[in-house]
Enzyme design. Structure first.
Site, PDB file in Angstrom:
ATOM      1  N   ARG A 147      -2.021  14.698   2.442  1.00  0.00           N
ATOM      2  CA  ARG A 147      -2.647  13.430   2.838  1.00  0.00           C
ATOM      3  C   ARG A 147      -2.381  13.500   4.681  1.00  0.00           C
ATOM      4  O   ARG A 147      -1.462  13.883   5.031  1.00  0.00           O
ATOM      5  CB  ARG A 147      -1.886  12.345   2.436  1.00  0.00           C
ATOM      6  CG  ARG A 147      -2.509  11.055   2.828  1.00  0.00           C
ATOM      7  CD  ARG A 147      -1.440   9.880   2.195  1.00  0.00           C
ATOM      8  NE  ARG A 147      -0.547   9.334   3.439  1.00  0.00           N
ATOM      9  CZ  ARG A 147       0.045   8.221   3.447  1.00  0.00           C
ATOM     10  NH1 ARG A 147      -0.186   7.252   2.601  1.00  0.00           N
ATOM     11  NH2 ARG A 147       0.772   7.959   4.599  1.00  0.00           N
ATOM     12  N   TYR A 159      -0.101   2.170  10.989  1.00  0.00           N
ATOM     13  CA  TYR A 159       0.818   2.628   9.758  1.00  0.00           C
ATOM     14  C   TYR A 159       0.426   3.982   9.380  1.00  0.00           C
ATOM     15  O   TYR A 159      -0.534   4.590   9.411  1.00  0.00           O
ATOM     16  CB  TYR A 159       0.030   1.660   8.505  1.00  0.00           C
ATOM     17  CG  TYR A 159       0.107   2.522   7.377  1.00  0.00           C
ATOM     18  CD1 TYR A 159       1.221   2.256   6.549  1.00  0.00           C
ATOM     19  CD2 TYR A 159      -0.980   3.105   6.742  1.00  0.00           C
ATOM     20  CE1 TYR A 159       1.593   3.142   5.343  1.00  0.00           C
ATOM     21  CE2 TYR A 159      -0.646   3.898   5.590  1.00  0.00           C
ATOM     22  CZ  TYR A 159       0.577   3.815   4.925  1.00  0.00           C
ATOM     23  OH  TYR A 159       1.013   4.365   3.812  1.00  0.00           O
ATOM     24  N   ASP A 210      -5.357   7.549   3.477  1.00  0.00           N
ATOM     25  CA  ASP A 210      -4.687   6.305   2.901  1.00  0.00           C
ATOM     26  C   ASP A 210      -5.403   5.027   3.958  1.00  0.00           C
ATOM     27  O   ASP A 210      -5.012   5.359   5.077  1.00  0.00           O
ATOM     28  CB  ASP A 210      -3.416   6.266   2.650  1.00  0.00           C
ATOM     29  CG  ASP A 210      -2.822   5.160   1.885  1.00  0.00           C
ATOM     30  OD1 ASP A 210      -3.556   4.203   1.838  1.00  0.00           O
ATOM     31  OD2 ASP A 210      -1.710   5.166   1.670  1.00  0.00           O
ATOM     32  N   HIS A 212      -5.011   1.999   3.372  1.00  0.00           N
ATOM     33  CA  HIS A 212      -4.207   1.059   3.137  1.00  0.00           C
ATOM     34  C   HIS A 212      -4.705  -0.344   3.007  1.00  0.00           C
ATOM     35  O   HIS A 212      -4.192  -1.266   4.072  1.00  0.00           O
ATOM     36  CB  HIS A 212      -2.735   1.139   4.252  1.00  0.00           C
ATOM     37  CG  HIS A 212      -1.487   0.872   3.362  1.00  0.00           C
ATOM     38  ND1 HIS A 212      -1.012  -0.121   3.157  1.00  0.00           N
ATOM     39  CD2 HIS A 212      -0.775   1.937   3.108  1.00  0.00           C
ATOM     40  CE1 HIS A 212       0.130   0.129   2.275  1.00  0.00           C
ATOM     41  NE2 HIS A 212       0.153   1.549   2.623  1.00  0.00           N
ATOM     42  N   GLU A 236      -8.032   6.366  -0.244  1.00  0.00           N
ATOM     43  CA  GLU A 236      -7.010   5.798  -0.953  1.00  0.00           C
ATOM     44  C   GLU A 236      -7.187   4.187  -0.565  1.00  0.00           C
ATOM     45  O   GLU A 236      -7.088   3.710   0.932  1.00  0.00           O
ATOM     46  CB  GLU A 236      -5.732   6.179  -0.679  1.00  0.00           C
ATOM     47  CG  GLU A 236      -4.420   5.609  -1.421  1.00  0.00           C
ATOM     48  CD  GLU A 236      -3.137   6.191  -1.246  1.00  0.00           C
ATOM     49  OE1 GLU A 236      -3.030   7.492  -1.220  1.00  0.00           O
ATOM     50  OE2 GLU A 236      -2.186   5.483  -1.259  1.00  0.00           O
ATOM     51  N   GLU A 262      -1.435   1.881  -6.072  1.00  0.00           N
ATOM     52  CA  GLU A 262       0.085   1.814  -6.004  1.00  0.00           C
ATOM     53  C   GLU A 262       0.868   0.568  -5.895  1.00  0.00           C
ATOM     54  O   GLU A 262       2.098   0.577  -6.075  1.00  0.00           O
ATOM     55  CB  GLU A 262       0.563   2.582  -4.626  1.00  0.00           C
ATOM     56  CG  GLU A 262      -0.162   1.853  -3.331  1.00  0.00           C
ATOM     57  CD  GLU A 262       0.554   2.755  -2.024  1.00  0.00           C
ATOM     58  OE1 GLU A 262       0.154   3.817  -2.008  1.00  0.00           O
ATOM     59  OE2 GLU A 262       1.124   2.004  -1.108  1.00  0.00           O
ATOM     60  N   ARG A 283      -3.412   5.006  -9.077  1.00  0.00           N
ATOM     61  CA  ARG A 283      -2.187   5.245  -8.608  1.00  0.00           C
ATOM     62  C   ARG A 283      -0.947   4.740  -9.020  1.00  0.00           C
ATOM     63  O   ARG A 283       0.166   4.662  -8.223  1.00  0.00           O
ATOM     64  CB  ARG A 283      -2.447   5.257  -7.012  1.00  0.00           C
ATOM     65  CG  ARG A 283      -3.335   6.422  -6.508  1.00  0.00           C
ATOM     66  CD  ARG A 283      -3.399   6.662  -5.083  1.00  0.00           C
ATOM     67  NE  ARG A 283      -2.203   7.405  -4.449  1.00  0.00           N
ATOM     68  CZ  ARG A 283      -1.015   7.147  -4.333  1.00  0.00           C
ATOM     69  NH1 ARG A 283      -0.968   5.778  -3.524  1.00  0.00           N
ATOM     70  NH2 ARG A 283      -0.120   7.583  -3.847  1.00  0.00           N
ATOM     71  N   GLU A 339       1.711  12.470  -5.808  1.00  0.00           N
ATOM     72  CA  GLU A 339       2.195  12.355  -4.165  1.00  0.00           C
ATOM     73  C   GLU A 339       3.736  12.657  -4.278  1.00  0.00           C
ATOM     74  O   GLU A 339       4.474  12.400  -5.336  1.00  0.00           O
ATOM     75  CB  GLU A 339       2.095  10.904  -3.807  1.00  0.00           C
ATOM     76  CG  GLU A 339       2.612  10.630  -2.579  1.00  0.00           C
ATOM     77  CD  GLU A 339       2.445   9.082  -2.053  1.00  0.00           C
ATOM     78  OE1 GLU A 339       2.427   8.221  -3.129  1.00  0.00           O
ATOM     79  OE2 GLU A 339       2.552   8.919  -0.898  1.00  0.00           O
ATOM     80  N   TRP A 402      -2.557  -5.413   4.751  1.00  0.00           N
ATOM     81  CA  TRP A 402      -1.617  -4.188   4.748  1.00  0.00           C
ATOM     82  C   TRP A 402      -1.353  -3.660   3.461  1.00  0.00           C
ATOM     83  O   TRP A 402      -1.138  -4.269   2.546  1.00  0.00           O
ATOM     84  CB  TRP A 402      -0.286  -4.671   5.609  1.00  0.00           C
ATOM     85  CG  TRP A 402       0.837  -4.075   5.092  1.00  0.00           C
ATOM     86  CD1 TRP A 402       1.797  -4.766   4.391  1.00  0.00           C
ATOM     87  CD2 TRP A 402       1.422  -2.828   5.230  1.00  0.00           C
ATOM     88  NE1 TRP A 402       2.810  -3.945   3.857  1.00  0.00           N
ATOM     89  CE2 TRP A 402       2.855  -2.714   4.770  1.00  0.00           C
ATOM     90  CE3 TRP A 402       1.120  -1.629   5.890  1.00  0.00           C
ATOM     91  CZ2 TRP A 402       3.475  -1.305   4.437  1.00  0.00           C
ATOM     92  CZ3 TRP A 402       1.876  -0.366   5.946  1.00  0.00           C
ATOM     93  CH2 TRP A 402       3.000  -0.442   5.156  1.00  0.00           C
TER      94      TRP A 402
END
Ligand code: KDG
Ligand code: MG
Length: 402
Positions: A147, A159, A210, A212, A236, A262, A283, A339, A402
């Site tokens: 990643r 981030y 990612d 996010h 992602e 996630e 995920r 991951e 976020w």
């Protein structure tokens, strides 16, 4: 075999973890991860106040019934705190069942569907040059998937970009620190990074990125399109996922595969995403999505709709969760990618485990159960320390996702 005791252990070997240890009348015990980053004590309290008293005296072999008791039985269903607590119980009961059967948990789930679990590491750095060198370190270690996150020119902090090499811990202060965000700067920059990465590492290294949750669907569509020449394995969390139909718009515009989940807690968070084939990888993870029992249900639904697994495995999920994820990853037919952010030596010492990395794959332990433990004396050396995830604002001060 009755449950005679259940202990909630909070420890901070470089970061906070919450672990449930369930002990049975035969002396066999099991462990489950209950860590919810930045909200650890809420889950610890939910477990100690509401779950543990109801577990004592129950039959430890009744995994499904206990899951239904804790999920359906509670009037207030779902949510990360509740589902992390349910997950910890479920995981510990699978550990016990494996130990009693004398089999690693993946055997109870149907046995191995592959030889090893392909994992991806995190290359993150302030600049593109630095991130190239970090990717090279992963390739050298044998990783087949990486990643990639970098700082964004014009933004002070981003981030996913930490101070250390090969390690990143986002919960960096007792109260949330603030990051700044500009979608315009970000969308200009990211494709330039992946162009350099492909130039340097060729076409076959699997690459991920990612977002996010920071874009709108049409912005995510633009990003996906601009990354198409670099053939990412996935983009992602392109947008916040409360509005599942929002993903349709992204899908209509780009062939870059999409991964999300996630922060999902139940199958209901991804039902539409999966059944309408709006994503490619789900995920969700053992600790935040109700344990092995419920995550298996999510992956089975996903298998019917061409969606593969891609479980979250950041450092805020303990080695107990990682062990559980690996057993599931090895057994399910629609495994995608796992991951793997390495834990620190202090964390590894608190959670002795038998899973190991070799040549880009993780292999679960062959010990009965999950093959992971908690050393309670070692854990007691590290008292809880408050730590929060940062918040994110646009450059004009507006709170942003976020
Ligand atoms: O607790 C939040 C972290 O796990 C998260 O920031 C890491 O996005 C993340 C990832 O993909 O690992
Ligand atoms: Mg993520």
């Amino acid at each position: 075999m009755k449950i005679v005791d259940a202990r909630v252990i909070v420890t901070c070997p470089d970061r906070n973890f919450v672990t449930l240890k369930i002990i049975t009348s035969s002396g066999v015990y099991g462990v489950g991860d209950a860590t919810l980053n930045g909200r650890e004590l809420s889950v610890a309290a939910y477990l100690s106040e509401h779950v543990v008293p109801a577990l004592i005296g129950r039959d430890a072999s009744r995994i499904e019934d206990t899951w239904q008791y804790l999920y359906r039985g509670a009037y207030w269903r779902r949510g990360p705190v509740t589902m992390s607590a349910v997950a910890a119980v479920d995981t510990a009961l699978w550990d016990i069942k494996g130990k009693v059967a004398g089999l690693p948990v993946y055997q109870l789930l149907g046995g191995r569907s592959r030889e090893g679990v392909t994992v991806y590491g995190h290359a993150n750095a302030a600049s593109t040059d630095e991130v190239l060198s970090e990717i090279a370190d992963y390739v050298e270690l044998g990783y087949k998937a990486v990643r990639v996150q970098t700082g964004v020119p014009g933004l002070e902090s981003t981030y996913g970009v930490g101070k250390d090499r090969m390690f990143y811990e986002p919960a960096d202060a007792a109260l949330p620190t603030e990051n700044a965000w500009s979608t315009a700067h970000y969308l200009e920059h990211v494709p330039t990074v992946f162009a350099r990465v492909r130039e340097e590492f060729g076409p076959t290294l699997r690459l991920l990125h990612d977002v996010h949750h920071r874009l709108t669907p049409i912005e995510a569509a633009r990003l996906g399109k601009s990354l198409e020449p670099y053939h990412l394995t996935w983009m992602e969390d392109p947008v916040p996922a409360e509005l599942q139909e929002g993903f349709r718009l992204i899908r209509q515009h780009t062939t870059t595969p999409i991964a999300v989940g996630e922060v999902f807690n139940t199958i209901w968070d991804c039902r539409q995403l999966i059944t309408e084939q709006l994503i490619d990888y789900v995920r969700a993870t053992v600790v935040h999505a109700g344990g092995i029992t419920h995550l298996r249900r999510i992956f089975d639904l996903a298998a019917l709709h061409h969606v593969r697994s891609g479980s979250h495995g950041a450092t805020d999920l303990s080695p107990v969760c990682m062990a559980a994820a690996l057993h599931l990853d090895l057994a399910i037919p629609n495994f995608g990618l796992q991951e793997y952010m390495r834990h620190t030596p202090a964390t590894d010492a608190v959670f002795p485990h038998g899973y190991h990395f070799a040549d880009g794959y993780l292999h679960p332990s062959e010990e009965p159960g999950l093959g992971v433990d908690i050393d309670e004396e070692e854990a007691a050396r590290y008292p809880y320390r408050p730590a929060s995830l940062p918040v994110n604002r646009l450059q004009d001060g507006t709170m942003h996702d976020w």
